[in-house]
Scaffold this active site. Structure first.
Site, mmCIF file in Angstrom:
data_model
loop_
_atom_site.group_PDB
_atom_site.id
_atom_site.type_symbol
_atom_site.label_atom_id
_atom_site.label_comp_id
_atom_site.label_asym_id
_atom_site.label_seq_id
_atom_site.Cartn_x
_atom_site.Cartn_y
_atom_site.Cartn_z
ATOM 1 C CE LYS A 142 -3.851 -2.307 2.311
ATOM 2 N NZ LYS A 142 -3.179 -3.575 2.686
HETATM 3 O O1 LIG Z 1 -9.209 -3.127 1.771
HETATM 4 C C1 LIG Z 1 -8.317 -3.894 2.145
HETATM 5 C C2 LIG Z 1 -7.060 -3.899 1.576
HETATM 6 C C3 LIG Z 1 -6.146 -4.822 1.993
HETATM 7 N N1 LIG Z 1 -6.430 -5.720 2.959
HETATM 8 C C4 LIG Z 1 -5.379 -6.701 3.345
HETATM 9 O O2 LIG Z 1 -5.829 -8.007 2.995
HETATM 10 C C5 LIG Z 1 -5.513 -8.923 4.032
HETATM 11 C C6 LIG Z 1 -6.791 -9.452 4.656
HETATM 12 O O3 LIG Z 1 -6.512 -10.449 5.594
HETATM 13 P P1 LIG Z 1 -7.668 -11.411 6.202
HETATM 14 O O4 LIG Z 1 -6.931 -12.254 7.165
HETATM 15 O O5 LIG Z 1 -8.226 -12.196 5.047
HETATM 16 O O6 LIG Z 1 -8.667 -10.513 6.830
HETATM 17 C C7 LIG Z 1 -4.643 -8.169 5.022
HETATM 18 O O7 LIG Z 1 -3.281 -8.330 4.634
HETATM 19 C C8 LIG Z 1 -5.047 -6.726 4.820
HETATM 20 O O8 LIG Z 1 -4.005 -5.814 5.124
HETATM 21 C C9 LIG Z 1 -7.672 -5.725 3.506
HETATM 22 O O9 LIG Z 1 -8.004 -6.537 4.389
HETATM 23 N N2 LIG Z 1 -8.590 -4.807 3.091
#
Ligand SMILES: O=c1ccn([C@@H]2O[C@H](COP(=O)(O)O)[C@@H](O)[C@H]2O)c(=O)[nH]1
Length: 278
Positions: free
Chosen positions: A96
């Protein structure tokens, strides 16, 4: 090299529409019986690569969980990227990044220049210094077959206050991001190389994604509460471009390699059930 959009389209056709994140949370390390240190990090990531690197279309290491161990964590990230590439999955580094253009040039070199130790297939980027400030990333990505996924409508509840605020011309901030990325993908086939991040948790927000022409990364599935069925509500007639993304939902099945594979197969089947209607 083929464009990122072409490579992603091919990988999804062969392996199915799924991105799995590598997010070595301290709680997951403990649950896997690993220590919360670089040794635990190394064992965790090697296990995920062994389990999923040869079968999932896209793997998304979350940079924060490597950076928290300093240079030794970043060294493990570098080797994880190499291992994933050798195993055949595309690597999307979730960092990001975003800054003024001259600094974005350095981020672009760090992640999208093939000579960099942290070179990946694609990165996530933040547009809040203006989508135009990300131009050096778009340019280097285009030159070397890379991709950039720009935050549009994120999965966290706090995002809406900024992203759904109205601009002077009446569009939301998110819609201006969507429209600028759509422009970049114009004419690209079968898929553009510039994607958007749109959370699976956000419901029907009324944003127009029909002209994007690139991939729509959908985090928020599993641990954050969204399910595959929510993809219909969020993406409507744009399901063809959706790349569902799961981290903890799959990772919590570890450390058993067969169980990790079964978890990835299960969520892929759930998503296919929804995306097949596209
Ligand atoms: O809008 C967003 C953008 C990035 N993320 C990232 O994705 C994963 C989600 O992890 P889970 O364990 O599936 O919840 C995490 O690395 C976030 O930084 C997001 O969740 N939402």
């Amino acid at each position: 090299m083929d464009s990122f959009g072409t490579r992603l389209h091919r990988s999804v056709s062969e392996r199915g529409p799924l991105c799995v994140g590598i997010d070595p949370h301290p709680g997951l390390l403990a649950r896997w019986g690993l220590t919360d240190d670089v040794q635990g990090l190394d064992r965790f990531t090697r296990t995920v690569v062994d389990a999923l690197g040869d079968r999932v279309a896209v793997v998304k290491p979350q940079s924060a969980f490597f950076e928290r161990f300093g240079s030794r964590g970043v060294a493990i990230l570098e080797s994880t990227i190499r291992q994933l590439r050798d195993a055949g999955s595309l690597v999307l580094l979730d960092v990001k990044r975003g800054d003024i253009g001259s600094t974005v040039s350095a981020y672009a070199s760090a992640y999208l220049d093939p000579s960099s130790p942290l070179y990946v297939d694609a990165v996530t980027a933040s547009p809040y210094l203006g989508v135009g400030s990300l131009a050096p990333m778009f340019e280097l990505a285009a030159e070397h077959g890379g991709g950039v996924f720009v935050l549009a409508l994120t999965s966290n509840p706090e995002g809406a206050a900024v992203q759904r605020a109205c601009t002077a011309d009446g569009r939301t901030v998110a819609q201006t991001v969507i429209d600028e990325i759509s422009q970049l993908n114009r004419g690209a086939t079968p898929l553009g190389s510039f994607g958007l991040v749109v959370g699976a948790t956000i419901g029907d927000t009324g944003h127009d994604l029909s002209g994007v022409g690139g991939p729509l990364l959908a985090p928020g599935l599993g641990a954050q509460g969204a399910g595959a069925d929510d993809l219909r509500t969020v993406f409507g007639s744009n399901l063809a471009a959706v790349l569902p993304s799961y981290s903890r939902e799959v990772l919590s099945a570890g450390p058993d390699v067969a169980a990790l594979r079964a978890a990835a197969d299960r969520v892929l089947a759930e998503c296919r059930g929804v995306l097949a209607a596209r």
